[in-house]
Motif scaffolding. Structure first.
Motif, PDB file in Angstrom:
ATOM      1  N   LEU A 163       0.872  -1.256   0.228  1.00  0.00           N
ATOM      2  CA  LEU A 163      -0.067   0.035  -0.088  1.00  0.00           C
ATOM      3  C   LEU A 163       0.762   1.137  -0.056  1.00  0.00           C
TER       4      LEU A 163
ATOM      5  N   LYS B 283      -6.950   6.605  -4.410  1.00  0.00           N
ATOM      6  CA  LYS B 283      -8.048   6.206  -3.296  1.00  0.00           C
ATOM      7  C   LYS B 283      -9.416   6.226  -4.009  1.00  0.00           C
TER       8      LYS B 283
ATOM      9  N   GLY C 149      -9.545   2.666  -6.031  1.00  0.00           N
ATOM     10  CA  GLY C 149      -9.349   1.597  -5.082  1.00  0.00           C
ATOM     11  C   GLY C 149      -8.912   0.530  -5.613  1.00  0.00           C
ATOM     12  N   ARG C 150      -9.452  -1.062  -5.300  1.00  0.00           N
ATOM     13  CA  ARG C 150      -8.759  -2.104  -5.929  1.00  0.00           C
ATOM     14  C   ARG C 150      -8.852  -2.373  -7.256  1.00  0.00           C
TER      15      ARG C 150
ATOM     16  N   GLU D 298      -3.634   0.742  -3.847  1.00  0.00           N
ATOM     17  CA  GLU D 298      -4.435   1.097  -2.694  1.00  0.00           C
ATOM     18  C   GLU D 298      -3.576   2.116  -1.616  1.00  0.00           C
TER      19      GLU D 298
ATOM     20  N   THR E 161      -5.552   7.014   3.474  1.00  0.00           N
ATOM     21  CA  THR E 161      -6.929   7.043   3.270  1.00  0.00           C
ATOM     22  C   THR E 161      -7.905   7.913   4.164  1.00  0.00           C
TER      23      THR E 161
END
Length: 158
Positions: A40, A129, A132-133, A138, A144
């Motif tokens: 991340l 953000k 996302g996935r 991420e 976040t």
């Protein structure tokens, strides 16, 4: 509930994250390696040490992780970060920092903790953000949460 019937209360850690500006509208980010949050995006940071100020911690962590000497300017926000899967809870102070020498480039000082450092815009992180996935990218939870609760980070003097 009797004292002996209460569940054991875990400790809450204090984290400090350094938002480092290079003066070109970019901030320094890297991908976490190992431990919780691996893969991340994050900004440099770590744990507040006993009797250390939040601003001093930001400068120390920045130098330990990136080799950059920075001047911590101010705390821009604080997030409450619970990591259920890792059974961890942190309160994270985000500190805006300016580079002492804007020609200096970040170094990978802790290769066991980070894949590498790169300069990115706020928009790049906002896009991660928001996608996302789906994008395969991420942000680390404190970052976040910073975006969720701070109206406009682009107004920082980066």
């Amino acid at each position: 509930m009797a004292q002996s019937d209460r569940p054991e209360v875990g400790k809450i850690g204090v984290g400090v994250a350094a938002i480092i500006s290079n003066g070109k509208g970019q901030i320094l980010v890297g991908k976490r390696k190992g431990g919780f949050g691996a893969g991340l995006w994050q900004v440099p940071g770590g744990h507040l040490e006993f009797k250390e100020s939040v601003l001093d911690c930001a400068a120390r962590e920045a130098e330990e992780e990136t080799g950059l000497r920075v001047k911590p300017v101010k705390v821009v926000d604080v997030t409450n970060d619970v990591f259920d899967a890792a059974n961890k809870h942190y309160v994270t102070f985000f500190v805006f920092c300016q580079m002492v020498d804007e020609t200096q480039e970040p170094q990978l000082m802790e290769p066991d903790k980070c894949h590498g450092w790169s300069w990115q815009t706020w928009q790049y992180l906002i896009d991660i953000k928001n996608s996302g996935r789906e994008s395969g990218e991420e942000l680390f939870a404190p970052l976040t949460h910073l975006f969720e609760q701070t109206a406009d980070l682009s107004k920082l003097p980066v």
